[in-house]
Scaffold this active site. Structure first.
Site, short mmCIF file in Angstrom:
data_model
loop_
_atom_site.label_atom_id
_atom_site.label_comp_id
_atom_site.label_asym_id
_atom_site.label_seq_id
_atom_site.Cartn_x
_atom_site.Cartn_y
_atom_site.Cartn_z
N TYR A 123 96.23 58.50 18.07
CA TYR A 123 96.83 58.44 16.74
C TYR A 123 98.08 57.57 16.73
O TYR A 123 98.40 56.94 15.72
CB TYR A 123 97.23 59.84 16.26
N LYS A 143 88.83 64.87 29.27
CA LYS A 143 87.68 64.06 29.66
C LYS A 143 88.07 63.35 30.95
O LYS A 143 88.10 62.12 31.05
CB LYS A 143 87.36 63.07 28.51
N ASP A 190 83.14 67.30 25.95
CA ASP A 190 81.76 67.39 25.44
C ASP A 190 81.19 68.78 25.70
O ASP A 190 80.57 69.40 24.85
CB ASP A 190 80.87 66.28 26.03
N ASP A 192 91.67 67.52 17.03
CA ASP A 192 91.26 67.28 15.64
C ASP A 192 89.78 67.62 15.48
O ASP A 192 89.38 68.35 14.57
CB ASP A 192 91.52 65.81 15.28
N ASP A 198 87.84 71.24 13.67
CA ASP A 198 86.86 71.27 12.57
C ASP A 198 85.61 72.02 13.00
O ASP A 198 85.04 72.79 12.23
CB ASP A 198 86.46 69.85 12.14
#
Ligand code: IPM
Ligand code: MG
Length: 375
Positions: free
Chosen positions: A149, A207, A239, A263, A267
């Site tokens: 970001y 990751k 993942d 983020d 969701d």
């Protein structure tokens, strides 16, 4: 009598409608608990861009006056920003989201807490089987002012490349950048928080099999794990975490991760609660703390009195708890929301085929129900 100032940022889309309900709830709870609140509205996002343009000023999604008011307040209550009106093919055009990112960064709010609580009456509203949702009560701790970001961004219109004729066309890059101190302050908070929770489990998500920043993240996490031996620590690749979150959501307690992963996972986790319309969030750090629902501005629902105001109302509860340290007032709001759901009241997003039509409420009427339940 304690008195507090809250800087309210309605923003765009459903923002003004849902924040109006949260403000009514805050006013009532202040009366019940005996403190006073001054709430002032300021511009952010597309609403701020439009106001600048109307005044013939350079467009900005975070006007200086808004930032000043936020700095001076005890807490910020934000609704949502963005919408198709401000989408543009011009990469240089001001975007509403810039206002949100700028205020997070200007206030130094590096820590974003997203509690994911499944209310028993809403189990059937989730896309997951109800039995998987038993005991789900997790907290996502998202790093909020670093990573993709805020890393270096670049766009080259006619870049050389390996395409036909040795050209690439447009070339873009977003750098994922993290310093050790940035990672450490978030993970420290997450360890401390996990150590105080009954289950005491911390899952750090990265990751590290691919990304340098994730290897740093994991290094720091492992170092801190030795300081909190009582915390049941584990790391997961993002993942795999995304899969486990729907395969066995009750496994999780505190999940700590970097900005973009947080983020996306939040969701996904919102779906456990039945709707993104239920997920509140708190952003903490150096400056005035900020509280906002995790959902967006839902332009398709705006102005129709159908949006779910509960994530905004629950964000007001987090504001009372973490921003003003008014725990009793926060708990009152949370109990009221629980009661309303137990009584069967729903907005359209959390209704299912078993919900009688007369129990499905609009934004304002849901606000009324929460007010009635505030005792
Ligand atoms: C969120 C939102 C924002 C984010 C957008 C609106 C910039 O999706 O708070 O999760 O990505 O942080
Ligand atoms: Mg998001």
């Amino acid at each position: 009598m304690a008195s507090y100032t809250i800087c309210c940022l309605p923003g765009d889309g459903i923002g003004p409608e849902i924040i109006a309900e949260a403000k009514r709830v805050l006013e009532r709870v202040a009366e019940l608990e005996g403190f006073s609140l001054t709430m002032e509205d300021h511009l952010i996002g597309g609403a701020a861009i439009d106001a600048c343009l109307a005044a013939g000023e350079p467009a900005t999604a975070l006007p200086a006056a808004t930032l000043e008011a936020a700095r001076a307040a005890d807490a910020v209550l934000l609704a949502s920003v963005g919408g198709p009106a401000w989408e543009s093919d011009d990469p240089a055009a001001p975007r509403p989201e810039q206002g949100l990112l700028a205020i997070r960064s200007e206030l130094g709010l590096y820590l974003n807490l997203r509690p994911v609580k499944v209310y028993a009456p809403l189990r059937s509203a989730s896309a997951l089987k109800p039995e998987l949702l038993e005991g789900v009560d997790l907290l996502i701790v998202r790093e909020l002012t670093g990573g993709l970001y805020f890393g270096a961004k670049e766009r080259i219109e006619d870049a050389p490349g390996a395409g036909e004729d040795g050209a690439c066309g447009v070339w873009c890059s977003d750098a994922m950048e993290y310093g050790e101190w940035e990672v450490e302050r978030v993970l420290r908070w997450a360890f401390e928080c996990a150590s105080r929770r009954p289950r005491g489990r911390l899952t750090s998500v990265d990751k590290a099999n691919v990304l340098f920043t994730s290897r740093l993240w994991r290094e720091v996490a492992h170092r801190l794990a030795t300081e909190w031996p009582e915390v049941d620590y584990e790391d997961l690749y993002v993942d795999n975490a995304a899969m486990q979150l729907v395969a066995e959501p009750a496994h999780f307690d505190v999940i700590c991760t970097e900005n973009t992963f947080g983020d996306i996972l939040s969701d996904e986790a919102a779906q456990l609660t039945g709707s993104l319309g239920m997920l509140a969030s708190a952003s903490l750090g150096r400056g005035t703390p900020l509280f906002e629902p995790s959902h967006g501005s839902a332009p398709d629902l705006a102005g129709r009195d159908v949006a779910n105001p509960l994530a905004q109302i629950l964000s007001a509860a987090l504001l009372l708890r973490h921003g003003l340290l008014e725990e009793d007032a926060a708990a009152r709001i949370e109990r009221a929301v629980e009661r309303v759901l137990e009584d069967g009241w729903r907005t359209a997003d959390i209704a299912d085929e078993t919900t009688p039509a007369d129990r499905v409420l609009g934004t304002r009427a849901m606000g009324d129900k929460v007010l009635e339940a505030l005792v």
